[in-house]
Design an enzyme around this catalytic site. Structure first.
Site, PDB file in Angstrom:
ATOM      1  N   SER A 105       0.847  -1.198   0.000  1.00 55.30           N
ATOM      2  CA  SER A 105       0.000   0.000   0.000  1.00 55.30           C
ATOM      3  C   SER A 105       0.876   1.239   0.000  1.00 55.30           C
ATOM      4  O   SER A 105       2.018   1.197   0.482  1.00 55.30           O
ATOM      5  CB  SER A 105      -0.875   0.041   1.253  1.00 55.30           C
ATOM      6  OG  SER A 105      -1.503   1.301   1.368  1.00 55.30           O
TER       7      SER A 105
ATOM      8  N   TYR B  35      -1.924  -1.757  10.290  1.00 58.39           N
ATOM      9  CA  TYR B  35      -2.021  -1.909   8.832  1.00 58.39           C
ATOM     10  C   TYR B  35      -0.758  -1.364   8.161  1.00 58.39           C
ATOM     11  O   TYR B  35      -0.155  -2.030   7.315  1.00 58.39           O
ATOM     12  CB  TYR B  35      -3.262  -1.162   8.338  1.00 58.39           C
ATOM     13  CG  TYR B  35      -3.501  -1.271   6.844  1.00 58.39           C
ATOM     14  CD1 TYR B  35      -4.168  -2.373   6.320  1.00 58.39           C
ATOM     15  CD2 TYR B  35      -3.074  -0.277   5.968  1.00 58.39           C
ATOM     16  CE1 TYR B  35      -4.398  -2.480   4.949  1.00 58.39           C
ATOM     17  CE2 TYR B  35      -3.299  -0.385   4.607  1.00 58.39           C
ATOM     18  CZ  TYR B  35      -3.965  -1.478   4.105  1.00 58.39           C
ATOM     19  OH  TYR B  35      -4.181  -1.578   2.745  1.00 58.39           O
TER      20      TYR B  35
HETATM   21  P1  NAD Z   1     -11.510  -5.901  -0.317  1.00 53.66           P
HETATM   22  O1  NAD Z   1     -11.938  -5.884   1.106  1.00 53.66           O
HETATM   23  O2  NAD Z   1     -12.489  -5.527  -1.375  1.00 53.66           O
HETATM   24  O3  NAD Z   1     -10.900  -7.321  -0.679  1.00 53.66           O
HETATM   25  C1  NAD Z   1     -10.104  -8.048   0.208  1.00 53.66           C
HETATM   26  C2  NAD Z   1     -10.416  -9.532   0.056  1.00 53.66           C
HETATM   27  O4  NAD Z   1      -9.574 -10.266   0.945  1.00 53.66           O
HETATM   28  C3  NAD Z   1     -11.875  -9.874   0.443  1.00 53.66           C
HETATM   29  O5  NAD Z   1     -12.454 -10.704  -0.542  1.00 53.66           O
HETATM   30  C4  NAD Z   1     -11.723 -10.630   1.748  1.00 53.66           C
HETATM   31  O6  NAD Z   1     -12.717 -11.608   1.971  1.00 53.66           O
HETATM   32  C5  NAD Z   1     -10.343 -11.274   1.562  1.00 53.66           C
HETATM   33  N1  NAD Z   1      -9.758 -11.680   2.825  1.00 53.66           N
HETATM   34  C6  NAD Z   1      -9.740 -10.981   3.993  1.00 53.66           C
HETATM   35  N2  NAD Z   1      -9.131 -11.710   4.936  1.00 53.66           N
HETATM   36  C7  NAD Z   1      -8.763 -12.884   4.356  1.00 53.66           C
HETATM   37  C8  NAD Z   1      -8.096 -14.046   4.837  1.00 53.66           C
HETATM   38  N3  NAD Z   1      -7.707 -14.150   6.099  1.00 53.66           N
HETATM   39  N4  NAD Z   1      -7.862 -15.050   3.964  1.00 53.66           N
HETATM   40  C9  NAD Z   1      -8.274 -14.958   2.687  1.00 53.66           C
HETATM   41  N5  NAD Z   1      -8.917 -13.894   2.190  1.00 53.66           N
HETATM   42  C10 NAD Z   1      -9.149 -12.870   3.016  1.00 53.66           C
HETATM   43  O7  NAD Z   1     -10.256  -4.924  -0.386  1.00 53.66           O
HETATM   44  P2  NAD Z   1      -9.248  -4.489  -1.548  1.00 53.66           P
HETATM   45  O8  NAD Z   1      -9.167  -3.033  -1.539  1.00 53.66           O
HETATM   46  O9  NAD Z   1      -9.519  -5.195  -2.817  1.00 53.66           O
HETATM   47  O10 NAD Z   1      -7.889  -5.030  -0.897  1.00 53.66           O
HETATM   48  C11 NAD Z   1      -6.995  -5.891  -1.548  1.00 53.66           C
HETATM   49  C12 NAD Z   1      -5.618  -5.579  -1.083  1.00 53.66           C
HETATM   50  O11 NAD Z   1      -5.281  -4.233  -1.456  1.00 53.66           O
HETATM   51  C13 NAD Z   1      -5.411  -5.649   0.418  1.00 53.66           C
HETATM   52  O12 NAD Z   1      -4.167  -6.249   0.705  1.00 53.66           O
HETATM   53  C14 NAD Z   1      -5.409  -4.201   0.826  1.00 53.66           C
HETATM   54  O13 NAD Z   1      -4.711  -3.999   2.019  1.00 53.66           O
HETATM   55  C15 NAD Z   1      -4.734  -3.560  -0.351  1.00 53.66           C
HETATM   56  N6  NAD Z   1      -4.921  -2.118  -0.507  1.00 53.66           N
HETATM   57  C16 NAD Z   1      -6.159  -1.575  -0.603  1.00 53.66           C
HETATM   58  C17 NAD Z   1      -6.291  -0.208  -0.724  1.00 53.66           C
HETATM   59  C18 NAD Z   1      -7.636   0.451  -0.795  1.00 53.66           C
HETATM   60  O14 NAD Z   1      -7.696   1.678  -0.760  1.00 53.66           O
HETATM   61  N7  NAD Z   1      -8.715  -0.298  -0.917  1.00 53.66           N
HETATM   62  C19 NAD Z   1      -5.162   0.608  -0.780  1.00 53.66           C
HETATM   63  C20 NAD Z   1      -3.911   0.035  -0.705  1.00 53.66           C
HETATM   64  C21 NAD Z   1      -3.816  -1.338  -0.558  1.00 53.66           C
END
Ligand code: NAD
Length: 262
Positions: A148, A162
């Site tokens: 991130s 986080y």
């Molecule tokens: P999201 O919540 O839409 O998707 C995350 C997915 O991970 C969900 O389907 C959830 O069920 C799954 N998950 C959670 N815990 C789990 C576990 N223990 N085992 C298996 N699956 C699990 O969020 P997103 O934004 O698509 O996030 C994806 C990645 O991107 C994450 O690592 C997040 O930290 C990162 N990220 C997101 C953002 C943002 O602004 N959304 C920014 C930077 C990084």
């Protein structure tokens, strides 16, 4: 006219956190680009819906119920990929959580810290622990780990566990890249900026908090999960064949800005 390229032809890609957000968009895009996709997630119904969507468009995908914080689950998801499709070429360690109770050092409970580290950091380690032997058996491959932008800049809206977990993902990715470079295994970290996904919108749960975050984004908008999927596709595919150990930032300019235009 040039033939349209299918950028993941014959590849098998395993994506964690593929029931939603970045993982979901990546699963659909990777499949459209010719990959056979393993959708690994802790949420089953939405994951099976992603598989059904891919199959209805003529692609190949398979769901495996996985908690990335559990070693046995990660071992099983990799076995599932090899048993179902015969190999593993792309390992996208993308699952992550942002706990609403994640706060500053004083307010964050130990349990929130532990769970965040277990999913966001140990989950990537487990993916690699069991995935790298499979990539070796395939003669090499590409690892993409979702970190991130908060691993690069301090945020005033605190989310200490986080942020620390994502810093760990960045450091781990560099070492993975160096250690496995001669095995034809590449490892890169995808650093998304703030996205309009459920994960962030639940955390920035008031208009004021959202506006505050957007003040820092030169493009003046949240990113889309589909924009991350396109970046992940490039890192996963052979188009990035000389790219390893990078922090691949896709953030609307947030890390480039000192003062943003208003
Ligand atoms: P999201 O919540 O839409 O998707 C995350 C997915 O991970 C969900 O389907 C959830 O069920 C799954 N998950 C959670 N815990 C789990 C576990 N223990 N085992 C298996 N699956 C699990 O969020 P997103 O934004 O698509 O996030 C994806 C990645 O991107 C994450 O690592 C997040 O930290 C990162 N990220 C997101 C953002 C943002 O602004 N959304 C920014 C930077 C990084």
């Amino acid at each position: 006219m040039m033939e349209p390229t299918v950028r993941l032809a014959d590849k098998v890609a395993l994506i964690t956190g593929a029931s939603s957000g970045i993982g979901r968009e990546s699963a659909v895009l990777f499949a459209a680009e010719g990959a056979r996709v393993v959708v690994a997630d802790i949420v089953e119904e939405a994951g099976r819906a992603v598989v059904a969507e891919i199959e209805s468009s003529g692609g190949s995908a398979s769901f495996v119920l996985t908690d990335v914080a559990r070693a046995a689950d990660c071992e099983a998801m990799v076995r599932h990929a090899e048993e179902t499709y015969g190999r593993l070429d792309v390992l996208f360690n993308n699952a992550g959580i942002m706990d609403p109770a994640d706060d500053d050092a004083v307010a964050t409970e130990e349990a929130v810290w532990d769970r965040t580290m277990a999913v966001n950091l140990k989950g990537v380690f487990f993916g690699c622990k069991y995935g790298i032997p499979a990539l070796r058996r395939a003669g090499g491959g590409s690892i993409v780990n979702t970190a991130s932008f908060v691993a690069l800049l301090g945020a005033a809206t605190p989310q200490l566990a986080y942020t620390a977990s994502k810093g760990g993902v960045l450091a781990m990715t560099r070492e993975l890249a160096v250690v496995h470079a001669r095995e034809n295994i590449r490892a890169n970290a995808l650093c998304p900026g703030p996205l309009r996904t459920e994960l962030l919108m639940k955390f920035l749960d008031t208009e004021e908090k959202r506006e505050r975050r957007l003040v820092h984004v030169p493009m003046g908008r949240f990113g889309e999960a589909s924009e991350m999927a396109r970046a992940a596709l490039w890192l996963a595919s052979d188009e990035s064949s000389y790219v390893t150990g990078t922090t691949f930032t896709v953030d609307g300019g947030i890390t480039a800005a000192y003062v943003t235009p208003s």
